[in-house]
Scaffold this active site. Structure first.
Site, mmCIF file in Angstrom:
data_model
loop_
_atom_site.group_PDB
_atom_site.id
_atom_site.type_symbol
_atom_site.label_atom_id
_atom_site.label_comp_id
_atom_site.label_asym_id
_atom_site.label_seq_id
_atom_site.Cartn_x
_atom_site.Cartn_y
_atom_site.Cartn_z
ATOM 1 N N LYS A 1 4.847 4.082 -9.901
ATOM 2 C CA LYS A 1 3.564 3.994 -9.183
ATOM 3 C C LYS A 1 2.423 3.727 -10.161
ATOM 4 O O LYS A 1 1.509 2.950 -9.885
ATOM 5 C CB LYS A 1 3.325 5.286 -8.417
ATOM 6 C CG LYS A 1 4.358 5.524 -7.306
ATOM 7 C CD LYS A 1 4.293 6.969 -6.815
ATOM 8 C CE LYS A 1 5.348 7.237 -5.749
ATOM 9 N NZ LYS A 1 5.488 8.698 -5.497
ATOM 10 N N GLU B 1 0.826 -1.219 0.000
ATOM 11 C CA GLU B 1 0.000 0.000 0.000
ATOM 12 C C GLU B 1 0.854 1.260 0.000
ATOM 13 O O GLU B 1 0.515 2.258 -0.641
ATOM 14 C CB GLU B 1 -0.929 -0.011 1.223
ATOM 15 C CG GLU B 1 -1.854 1.186 1.353
ATOM 16 C CD GLU B 1 -2.878 1.268 0.240
ATOM 17 O OE1 GLU B 1 -2.651 2.074 -0.679
ATOM 18 O OE2 GLU B 1 -3.880 0.535 0.264
#
Lengths: 437, 437
Positions: free
Chosen positions: A205, A129
Site C-alpha cells: 500500500k 481506490e
C-alpha cells in the site's frame, strides 16, 4: 444514459460486499452517477457461493475469462487478489478495451507499471481506490484533493491486523504471540499472518501512496519492510512512559537524496491524532507544502468498507468511461510522461529519530560511555531513562531517545554500544517520527 | 494542451496564497493537470497590494467586472467573500460562460440554488472545495469518495476560531471573554467575531455538507445555530470529569422525520478522535452505511491551506473544462434533477443526549424530584454527579447526562426542573453526541 455493465471477478468477502452495496444503494448511487451501475456477470470458482450471494440477479460462471471476454461487459472489477491469474485477467480485460477496478494492492505495487502502460495504450481506466486503506478515499484525496501541493511525506497506519495487535499489546500488556492467537480467533488475522505481521501488505500500500505522492514508478523491491513480530510489550510500555505510542507505520518521504520508503514499528508522540488510532482502524497522514498535515481515518478492511471504495471507483468510471484520456485523472496522479524515476534510498541512508533499549551493568560510567559513543557520531540525545534493576538482577534497562540521524551512523553506534564490556546482549532499536509540521 | 487562463478576484489572504501556491508549484501542478494553469488577470480594490503580490507577473485592475467580462479568461476564482458584489460577479461570470471556483461559503449556502441553476444552464463548472474546512478535501471525499454510501450523518469541527477558543478555555480554565481577547491578539479571531463565535460561519459550511450528503437544496434559513459565547469553563471542566470534551459541532443527520441541521456546543466522548482535535484545526466525521465512520482532518483556514483547495478545484476545471455535463461531478453530488426537498426539522424535533447542570439546595429529596421529572417524560439518565457546596454556600451543582430524547421533551423537563422550589436559576443545557457506530 444507458447503464454501465460490470463483470465481477470474485464474490468472496469484498466481492459479496460490493454486490450487496450496489444492490442496497442502487437508487442512491444512480442519482449520483447519472446512470445505473449493474452487475451483468459474476465469476467465482465457488459457484455455490456465487449463486447464493447473487440469488439469480445476474449470470454466474466459474470461468473468469468468459467475463473479461464478454463484449457486453464495460468494466471488470477484479477482487480475486494475488498476482497470478488476477494479473492475466486484468491484462486481458485491458486488451479487450474494458475499464478495470481493482482492490488488489499486491498486483498494483508489483505490476502497476506494466498494467498502466497497457491501459494507457488502450485508453481505459484502471482504478484502485480500494487497494489502499479500504474505505478511506485516500487515493482520491492524494491524487486530486491535494493536487496543488508539493507532497513532503506520507505516513500511515495501513494494516488493520497489526494495528489491532499493537493496540491489544498496549492495552493488556500481552506479548505479540498471545495477541496474535486472539486476533486469529476474532478473524482479525489470517491463519498464515505473514503478509500482515511482517509488514508486506503495508509495504504494498505504501508503494502505491509513494508513487502517487511523488510521481515515481512502482519499484516495490526497493521498499524496506520490518514487521512487528519481534516487538516486545516492554518497549511499548517504556515508550508510553516517555510520551509515545508504537505503531506499525508505512512512511515515505521526499528528501534531497531521494525517496524514503519504509515500513516498520515507529514511536509517535502520543499527542498526534494518528497515535490515537486504535483497533483495526486505518489512518493516513499526508503533509503537503501548502495544506500542511492532513489526516484521513476510517475502516481499512472488511466487506462493505472496501466495497465503498470499489463502488466509488465504479461511479468515476460511469462518468468518465467515454471521456478523453486528458479529461481523466492520471493513474499515478502525474501525467504518464511526467513520472520521474527518483532513487529510493536504501535503509542505511534514511534519517530518523531512534528509541534504543540496552541492558547494562548497574555501575557508574556506563551511561558516560554510551553518550560518548553517540556524541562521537553527532547523534544528540533527546531523552534518557534508566530503570532500576529487578531485585535479583544486577543489570538495568537503559532507554535513550535520540534526535534525527542517518541510519548508518546509528548502526555504527549500536555496534559500538554492543561491544562495550558493560552492556549485555543486543540493543533494541525502534525508529521514531515526530509527524509534526 | 493549451494553458487554462484564470481571472482572480481578490488578492487578500486566500488570493495571495493562491497566487503564491500556483507560482511556487506551477511545474508540479502542470505535471498533474496535463496543462498549465496561469493567472491572466487579478482584480482587487487595493491596487497597491495587488501590484506588490503579483510583481508584474500578470495584469492588475481594480475593476473586477473587467475580469469576468474578459474573453480570454476561462475560469474566474472568486475570493472576495460575502454575498454582495461577489454574487453579482459570480453570476456574471457564469452568464459569460466561464467556470467559477470560489471559497465563499456564505455565497454558496445562501445563493447556491440560484448559482447552480444558472451554471447548469450555461454548462459551466462551479467548484467550492475551499468553502468548507479549508485545505481538507472534504467536498471531494463526500461527493465522490463516498458516492457508494447512504450517508447517515456528518459532524464536524468546521470553525477554527471557536475550536481554538474552546481548546484554550479547557487547557487554561479561562472564561470565554478572556480567551476571545487572546485569540484576537493572535489573529485567530476577527475584530468583530460574531460570525465565528455565534456559529454562523459553521452553519454556512454545514449547510453545504448537508446538501451534498443528502441531496437536498440549500435552505440556510432553517439551520439551527447556537454559538459558544454563553459557554462557561465550569461546564467544560465537569464534562471532562465525566469523560467528555466540549466542541462546537456542526451536525446534520438523516432521520425518518427529516434532516437535522444544527450547530451548537456539544459533548463528545473523549475517546473519539474528533474530540482530540485541538487548536485552530478542523475535522469532519462522515458516517456512511457501507464505509462506517470516516474522519478528515487538517487546517480549516489560512492562506495556503485554503489555496490548496482552490487550486485543486482549478486542476479539476483544467481537466473537465471541455467535458460533457454528465462527465462532471454534479454540483451537489446528486444529479440536478435528483435533488429532493427533504424537510429540515425545527430544533424542537431533533433528538440528542443532554448534559444538564442545575443549582439546587443541598437537601435530601431534590434528586428524587429531578429524576421523577425526567422519568415522567421517558428521559433516562446516563450519569449523574453532585458537587459539594462551597464552604459558604448552601447550594450545590448537580450534573446529569441523559440518553437520547426529543428536544421538546427536554424543554418541558427543564421548565419543570426550573419550577422546583429547591432549584435556583436556570438549568444549563448542552447537547451530547456519541458519534459512534
Amino acid at each position: 444514459m444507458k447503464p454501465i455493465n460490470v463483470g465481477l471477478l470474485g464474490i468472496g468477502t469484498v466481492g459479496g460486499g460490493t454486490f450487496n452495496v450496489l444492490k442496497r444503494n442502487q437508487q442512491e448511487i444512480s442519482r449520483r452517477a447519472g446512470r445505473a451501475i449493474q452487475i451483468l456477470k459474476v465469476a467465482d470458482r465457488n459457484l455455490t457461493l456465487a449463486r447464493e450471494v447473487t440469488a439469480g440477479a445476474c449470470e454466474v460462471t466459474d470461468d473468469a475469462f468468459s467475463v473479461v471476454n464478454d463484449p457486453d461487459v464495460d468494466v471488470v472489477v477484479e477482487l480475486i487478489g494475488g498476482y497470478g491469474v488476477a494479473k492475466d485477467l486484468v491484462l486481458k480485460a485491458i486488451e479487450n478495451g474494458k475499464h478495470v477496478v481493482t482492490a488488489n494492492k499486491a498486483l498494483i505495487a508489483l505490476h502497476g507499471n506494466e498494467i498502466f502502460a497497457a491501459a494507457q495504450k488502450k485508453g481505459v481506466i484502471v482504478a484502485f481506490e480500494a487497494a489502499v486503506a479500504g474505505g478511506i478515499p485516500i487515493i482520491k484525496a492524494l491524487r486530486e484533493g491535494l493536487a496543488a501541493n508539493h507532497i513532503e511525506w506520507i505516513a500511515g497506519i495501513i494494516n488493520g491486523t497489526t494495528n489491532f495487535i499493537l493496540s491489544e499489546m498496549r492495552d493488556k500488556g500481552l506479548a505479540f504471540a498471545d495477541v496474535l492467537g486472539e486476533a486469529q480467533r476474532l478473524g482479525y488475522a489470517e491463519a498464515d499472518p505473514t503478509f500482515d505481521v511482517e509488514g508486506i501488505d503495508a509495504a504494498h500500500k505504501l508503494m502505491i501512496l509513494s508513487a502517487i505522492g511523488f510521481g515515481i514508478p512502482m519499484q516495490f523491491e526497493r521498499a524496506y519492510t520490518e514487521g512487528i513480530t519481534k516487538l516486545e510489550s516492554k518497549d511499548i510500555r517504556y515508550a508510553e512512559e516517555l510520551g509515545y505510542r508504537v505503531k506499525l507505520l508505512g512512511i515515505t518521504k521526499r528528501t534531497e537524496q531521494g525517496i524514503e520508503l519504509r515500513v516498520h514499528p515507529t514511536l509517535i508522540p502520543e499527542k498526534r491524532l494518528v497515535a490515537n488510532v486504535n483497533g483495526a482502524m486505518n489512518a493516513v497522514v499526508v503533509k503537503g507544502d501548502a495544506v500542511g498535515p492532513t489526516l484521513y481515518y476510517g475502516a481499512g478492511a472488511g466487506a462493505e468498507p472496501t466495497a465503498s471504495a470499489v463502488v466509488a471507483d465504479l461511479v468515476d468510471v460511469a462518468r468518465l468511461a467515454d471521456a478523453a484520456f486528458e479529461q481523466r485523472v492520471p493513474y499515478l496522479a502525474f501525467q504518464p510522461d511526467q513520472i520521474v524515476n527518483l532513487p529510493i534510498l536504501p535503509i542505511e541512508e534514511i534519517s530518523s529519530g531512534y528509541y534504543l533499549r540496552m541492558r547494562a551493568s548497574d555501575k557508574p560510567g556506563v551511561l558516560a560511555e554510551v553518550t560518548r559513543i553517540l556524541g562521537d557520531r553527532d547523534i544528540s540525545i533527546d531523552a534518557m531513562m534508566q530503570k532500576e534493576p529487578a531485585d535479583n538482577e544486577t543489570e538495568a534497562d537503559i532507554i535513550i531517545l535520540t534526535h534525527v540521524t542517518v541510519e548508518k551512523n546509528m548502526n555504527q553506534a549500536i555496534a559500538a554500544i554492543e561491544a562495550l564490556p558493560a552492556t549485555v546482549g543486543k540493543v533494541t532499536r525502534i525508529r521514531m517520527e515526530e509527524l509534526g509540521k
